[in-house]
Design an enzyme around this catalytic site. Structure first.
Site, PDB file in Angstrom:
ATOM      1  N   CYS A 102      15.081  73.597  17.734  1.00  0.00           N
ATOM      2  CA  CYS A 102      14.531  74.692  18.745  1.00  0.00           C
ATOM      3  C   CYS A 102      16.156  75.339  19.593  1.00  0.00           C
ATOM      4  O   CYS A 102      16.050  76.681  20.383  1.00  0.00           O
ATOM      5  CB  CYS A 102      14.474  73.553  19.987  1.00  0.00           C
ATOM      6  SG  CYS A 102      13.561  72.349  19.772  1.00  0.00           S
ATOM      7  N   HIS A 144       4.921  86.143  28.908  1.00  0.00           N
ATOM      8  CA  HIS A 144       5.593  87.109  28.086  1.00  0.00           C
ATOM      9  C   HIS A 144       6.449  87.594  28.170  1.00  0.00           C
ATOM     10  O   HIS A 144       7.284  88.991  28.404  1.00  0.00           O
ATOM     11  CB  HIS A 144       4.787  88.837  28.176  1.00  0.00           C
ATOM     12  CG  HIS A 144       3.181  88.500  27.114  1.00  0.00           C
ATOM     13  ND1 HIS A 144       2.379  87.076  27.262  1.00  0.00           N
ATOM     14  CD2 HIS A 144       2.821  88.509  25.131  1.00  0.00           C
ATOM     15  CE1 HIS A 144       0.966  87.155  26.953  1.00  0.00           C
ATOM     16  NE2 HIS A 144       1.360  88.372  25.312  1.00  0.00           N
ATOM     17  N   GLU A 204       2.918  72.407  25.938  1.00  0.00           N
ATOM     18  CA  GLU A 204       3.541  72.908  25.331  1.00  0.00           C
ATOM     19  C   GLU A 204       3.303  73.114  24.237  1.00  0.00           C
ATOM     20  O   GLU A 204       3.254  72.164  23.502  1.00  0.00           O
ATOM     21  CB  GLU A 204       5.445  72.596  25.484  1.00  0.00           C
ATOM     22  CG  GLU A 204       6.524  73.349  24.485  1.00  0.00           C
ATOM     23  CD  GLU A 204       7.643  73.060  23.960  1.00  0.00           C
ATOM     24  OE1 GLU A 204       8.469  73.126  24.840  1.00  0.00           O
ATOM     25  OE2 GLU A 204       7.786  72.108  22.865  1.00  0.00           O
TER      26      GLU A 204
HETATM   27 ZN   LIG Z   1       9.980  75.557  22.476  1.00  0.00          ZN
END
Ligand SMILES: [Zn+2]
Length: 157
Positions: free
Chosen positions: A28, A71, A147
């Site tokens: 990540c 965005h 997520e």
């Molecule tokens: Zn992530």
């Protein structure tokens, strides 16, 4: 009697797509993105009209919060592994010996230590509680941030 209302961000279109870096985890630690959805559960006692809280008002506030993140590059201002330099038109982030430069208007600065789903949920819950005028019959508010579809973090006040 206690009831609750629930809004599913995927179905109610309270979503945002954003980029982030989580320097604490190697994979990540590279810039990448997710599609997020924001959910809410509000527990309380229905008023005389049988309503805990107006769905429309709740969705409007959550949509505004999600639109503010959509965005954008999410920058956790309190992260101590990332060195964040704010210039007039751009932001330079040095993280894990890599440099990223983004236009300021493409970024959103968040008062959190990392942009994990848990911390995003906490940030959104705080903002929601500040913006919503909830009546006394509301007992608790829970915000969830998915997520991607099927995994998320939830936090309750
Ligand atoms: Zn992530």
């Amino acid at each position: 009697m206690k009831s609750y209302i629930k809004i599913d961000g995927w179905k109610s279109n309270i979503r945002f797509s954003s980029a982030h870096i989580i320097p604490e985890y190697e994979k990540c630690g590279r810039l990448h993105g997710h599609s997020y959805a924001v959910h809410i559960k509000i527990v309380g006692e229905p008023d005389k009209k049988g309503i805990i809280v107006d769905f429309t008002q709740v969705k409007k506030i959550l949509k505004e919060i999600a639109d503010g993140l959509d965005h954008k590059v999410l920058i956790p201002e309190e992260n101590n592994l990332a060195n964040i330099e704010k210039h007039e038109n751009f932001v330079k982030i040095v993280v894990l010996n890599k440099e990223y430069i983004f236009p300021v208007e493409d970024c959103v600065f968040l008062p959190i230590v990392s942009t994990s789903a848990e911390n995003l949920a906490s940030y959104i819950l705080d903002l929601f509680l500040k913006r919503a005028k909830l009546s006394k019959n509301v007992e608790s508010v829970e915000v969830g941030v998915d997520e991607g579809y099927g995994q998320g973090a939830f936090i309750r006040n």
